[in-house]
Design a protein around this motif. Structure first.
Motif, PDB file in Angstrom:
ATOM      1  N   LEU A   1       9.475   3.423  -8.083  1.00  0.00           N
ATOM      2  CA  LEU A   1       9.200   1.994  -8.018  1.00  0.00           C
ATOM      3  C   LEU A   1      10.100   1.208  -8.969  1.00  0.00           C
ATOM      4  O   LEU A   1      10.518   0.091  -8.663  1.00  0.00           O
ATOM      5  N   ALA A   2      10.385   1.781 -10.128  1.00  0.00           N
ATOM      6  CA  ALA A   2      11.243   1.106 -11.102  1.00  0.00           C
ATOM      7  C   ALA A   2      12.609   0.788 -10.495  1.00  0.00           C
ATOM      8  O   ALA A   2      13.168  -0.294 -10.714  1.00  0.00           O
ATOM      9  N   GLN A   3      13.156   1.741  -9.720  1.00  0.00           N
ATOM     10  CA  GLN A   3      14.454   1.517  -9.085  1.00  0.00           C
ATOM     11  C   GLN A   3      14.376   0.426  -8.018  1.00  0.00           C
ATOM     12  O   GLN A   3      15.344  -0.294  -7.791  1.00  0.00           O
ATOM     13  N   GLN A   4      13.207   0.299  -7.380  1.00  0.00           N
ATOM     14  CA  GLN A   4      13.040  -0.750  -6.373  1.00  0.00           C
ATOM     15  C   GLN A   4      12.814  -2.114  -7.024  1.00  0.00           C
ATOM     16  O   GLN A   4      13.346  -3.124  -6.576  1.00  0.00           O
ATOM     17  N   MET A   5      12.001  -2.133  -8.088  1.00  0.00           N
ATOM     18  CA  MET A   5      11.655  -3.391  -8.739  1.00  0.00           C
ATOM     19  C   MET A   5      12.826  -3.946  -9.542  1.00  0.00           C
ATOM     20  O   MET A   5      13.016  -5.158  -9.626  1.00  0.00           O
TER      21      MET A   5
ATOM     22  N   ALA B   1       0.836  -1.207   0.000  1.00  0.00           N
ATOM     23  CA  ALA B   1       0.000   0.000   0.000  1.00  0.00           C
ATOM     24  C   ALA B   1       0.868   1.253   0.000  1.00  0.00           C
ATOM     25  O   ALA B   1       0.547   2.251  -0.662  1.00  0.00           O
ATOM     26  N   ALA B   2       1.988   1.201   0.718  1.00  0.00           N
ATOM     27  CA  ALA B   2       2.895   2.355   0.750  1.00  0.00           C
ATOM     28  C   ALA B   2       3.526   2.586  -0.615  1.00  0.00           C
ATOM     29  O   ALA B   2       3.669   3.737  -1.060  1.00  0.00           O
ATOM     30  N   GLN B   3       3.897   1.514  -1.296  1.00  0.00           N
ATOM     31  CA  GLN B   3       4.512   1.659  -2.623  1.00  0.00           C
ATOM     32  C   GLN B   3       3.525   2.220  -3.630  1.00  0.00           C
ATOM     33  O   GLN B   3       3.929   2.918  -4.569  1.00  0.00           O
ATOM     34  N   MET B   4       2.241   1.928  -3.473  1.00  0.00           N
ATOM     35  CA  MET B   4       1.243   2.455  -4.397  1.00  0.00           C
ATOM     36  C   MET B   4       1.182   3.987  -4.368  1.00  0.00           C
ATOM     37  O   MET B   4       0.725   4.614  -5.312  1.00  0.00           O
ATOM     38  N   GLU B   5       1.665   4.593  -3.278  1.00  0.00           N
ATOM     39  CA  GLU B   5       1.682   6.047  -3.169  1.00  0.00           C
ATOM     40  C   GLU B   5       2.905   6.659  -3.863  1.00  0.00           C
ATOM     41  O   GLU B   5       2.954   7.863  -4.092  1.00  0.00           O
TER      42      GLU B   5
ATOM     43  N   PRO C   1       1.822   9.342  -8.796  1.00  0.00           N
ATOM     44  CA  PRO C   1       1.644   8.244  -7.837  1.00  0.00           C
ATOM     45  C   PRO C   1       1.034   7.029  -8.543  1.00  0.00           C
ATOM     46  O   PRO C   1       0.079   7.172  -9.318  1.00  0.00           O
ATOM     47  N   PHE C   2       1.562   5.878  -8.254  1.00  0.00           N
ATOM     48  CA  PHE C   2       1.156   4.675  -8.983  1.00  0.00           C
ATOM     49  C   PHE C   2      -0.336   4.408  -8.827  1.00  0.00           C
ATOM     50  O   PHE C   2      -0.994   3.942  -9.757  1.00  0.00           O
ATOM     51  N   ARG C   3      -0.895   4.718  -7.653  1.00  0.00           N
ATOM     52  CA  ARG C   3      -2.323   4.440  -7.415  1.00  0.00           C
ATOM     53  C   ARG C   3      -3.223   5.275  -8.317  1.00  0.00           C
ATOM     54  O   ARG C   3      -4.389   4.928  -8.535  1.00  0.00           O
ATOM     55  N   THR C   4      -2.721   6.414  -8.837  1.00  0.00           N
ATOM     56  CA  THR C   4      -3.544   7.280  -9.689  1.00  0.00           C
ATOM     57  C   THR C   4      -3.577   6.812 -11.139  1.00  0.00           C
ATOM     58  O   THR C   4      -4.351   7.344 -11.937  1.00  0.00           O
ATOM     59  N   LEU C   5      -2.753   5.837 -11.484  1.00  0.00           N
ATOM     60  CA  LEU C   5      -2.734   5.325 -12.851  1.00  0.00           C
ATOM     61  C   LEU C   5      -3.914   4.382 -13.072  1.00  0.00           C
ATOM     62  O   LEU C   5      -4.356   3.683 -12.149  1.00  0.00           O
TER      63      LEU C   5
END
Length: 508
Positions: free
Chosen positions: A86-90, A76-80, A116-120
């Motif tokens: 996120l690309a650097q983490q993944m 849920a935190a990553q979705m923000e 923010p990823f959740r807005t996509l």
């Protein structure tokens, strides 16, 4: 080019008596575009996790390449966070410019990486993940059902994108995607695993020829076995009758005691012939053994439509929906009529209001108006026939939990009939004793569809019913709908399914 070799792989989940894989062996090349096909619950996603080393197993998997997996699991935190972070983490080794180049091929603007990823939208999330996945080098990619929940335009974009790539395993039940993107198939049959060159259609044509040959061979062996069994019984009866003539002595019939030796020798030959026939029977049985183990012979499904007295079940004029506060218009000026026996498919991009339209029809059929959470409303006219009974199968399966017995009781379904339909959809009998939250996503969707099949209704409303459903069950459902001809309002993005089933399309 290198190989991934699987030798004597055996795996079952801890605490489960179901063996997912048992002494499985095969190998694939890492530059293949490999489609992974099999019924729900056969272990496709599990195998991808075994390649990644998520579970312990018996046997050996050897590979000289690293693996990366789609979809990435986000908290849920990553979705923000934004996509670039996120690309650097993944995929820490990937560079932003490479991700942007991949996004361009997927028709997504680079600015999507900085929101923010959740807005996509769901389609944008899928495309960003795929762009990150393919921005690395040297990894062998494990892609698990990338087109679920995508609209037809996004599916086409993903299909064209993957067609230009290689070095992956693609788990999908979308026949158009498999035909466009793969050059080999890995198939989990009912009792075996096979690797074959070609796409889905070429494999399916070969499969049908093999099944036809297996049926013919099976029939031939059964006829030969029946013929040999009849000959064996006849020879055994002759031998027994012949042997009985040695009992007692009749000088008129047996003037010479030497005849007794002749009778004994004749009986011995008959018994020897009977043993030879029985040996041939066993060889025929052995040759017949296994012929039908991998046969796909789906049972015809049944549905229980009711016939409404009115010809027109839904009438929509100058209709529109708006959502939220302040209001956001989903669509407007919509016009269509659904008549008895028609199957209308609602078409449009993700987020344009397709599911909301279905919920509005459900609300009106129940004598209410559409009132979404967060505010919203409707304009224009939506009329449904009075006394309309609706059977609904939605997208969401997250509410399924507990035993099938409780599910059937809550919905007033005949449990034995419900389980019979699930068996016809290739849900193994062992699943019936498990809580539904432990089912695979495909098996959960089958629970919803089986409930809809068994609910007598004038109108069937299905919202993306085929997400996660295996390709064999899709073909079963196609035949069911063509045979029964129920009245339907459907949202579904499987192009081949819509091409066969739809009598009309409503574009939003």
């Amino acid at each position: 080019m290198s190989q991934i070799s699987v030798n004597n792989l055996t795996f079952s989940y801890e605490g489960s008596y179901d063996t997912i894989f048992e002494n499985v062996s095969f190998s694939v090349d890492t530059d293949w575009k490999l489609g992974f096909i099999g019924r729900n619950g056969k272990g496709k996603t599990t195998f991808l996790q075994l390649l990644r080393g998520v579970y312990e197993y018996e046997g050996n998997i050897t590979a000289s390449t690293a693996f990366d997996y789609f979809p990435y699991c986000l908290t849920a935190a990553q979705m923000e966070e934004c996509g670039a972070e996120l690309a650097q983490q993944m995929k820490p080794e990937c560079e932003s410019w490479k991700v942007i180049c991949e996004l361009d091929k997927l028709d997504v603007d680079a600015e999507a990486l900085y929101r923010p990823f959740r807005t996509l939208s769901h389609g944008e999330r899928t495309k960003v993940m795929l762009a990150v996945l393919f921005s690395g080098e040297h990894d062998f990619l494990l892609i698990d059902e990338p087109t679920n929940h995508l609209d037809m335009a996004s599916r086409e974009t993903v299909r064209n994108y993957l067609a230009g790539k290689k070095g992956f395993i693609l788990v999908s039940h979308d026949r158009e995607l498999l035909d466009a993107c793969i050059d080999h198939v890995l198939v989990l049959n009912r009792s075996s695993i096979e690797v074959q060159s070609g796409n889905f259609t070429s494999w399916w044509e070969n499969k049908q020829r093999q099944d036809t040959f297996a049926r013919a061979e099976n029939d031939k062996h059964r006829k030969e076995i029946r013929k040999l069994e009849k000959a064996s019984r006849r020879t055994g009866q002759w031998a027994e009758q012949n042997e009985r003539t040695k009992i007692g002595y009749d000088p008129k019939k047996e003037p010479d005691h030497a005849n007794r030796a002749f009778i004994g020798e004749k009986t011995r030959k008959m018994q020897s012939r009977m043993k030879q026939i029985q040996g041939r029977i066993q060889r025929e049985i052995a040759e017949k053994e296994g012929l039908l183990n991998d046969l796909e012979n789906p049972v015809d499904l049944k549905i229980m439509p009711l016939r409404h007295e009115k010809e027109t079940l839904i009438s929509v004029r100058d209709y529109g929906l708006w959502y939220g506060n302040p209001g956001k218009e989903l669509f407007s000026d919509l016009r269509f009529t659904l008549r008895r026996g028609e199957r209308l498919f609602v078409n449009g991009r993700n987020g344009c209001g397709k599911s909301s339209l279905l919920h509005a029809v459900l609300a009106h059929a129940a004598g209410n108006t559409w009132q979404p959470e967060g505010g919203g409303g409707e304009r224009g006219t939506l009329e449904t026939a009075s006394g309309l009974t609706v059977s609904y199968a939605g997208q969401d399966t997250s509410f399924l939990s507990g035993k099938i017995t409780d599910f059937c009781r809550e919905r007033a379904l005949d449990e034995s009939l419900f389980c019979a339909v699930l068996r016809q959809l290739a849900v193994e009998r062992e699943q019936f004793s498990k809580p539904m939250e432990d089912f695979s996503e495909g098996q959960k969707k089958k629970v919803l569809l089986a409930a809809s099949f068994l609910t007598p209704a004038h109108l069937y409303i299905w919202d993306e019913p085929l997400n996660y459903i295996d390709v064999f069950s899709r073909m079963q459902i196609e035949k069911l709908l063509l045979d029964a001809g129920p009245t339907m309002l459907v949202v579904e993005h499987d192009g081949r399914f819509r091409e066969k089933i739809a009598t009309g399309v409503v574009d939003l």
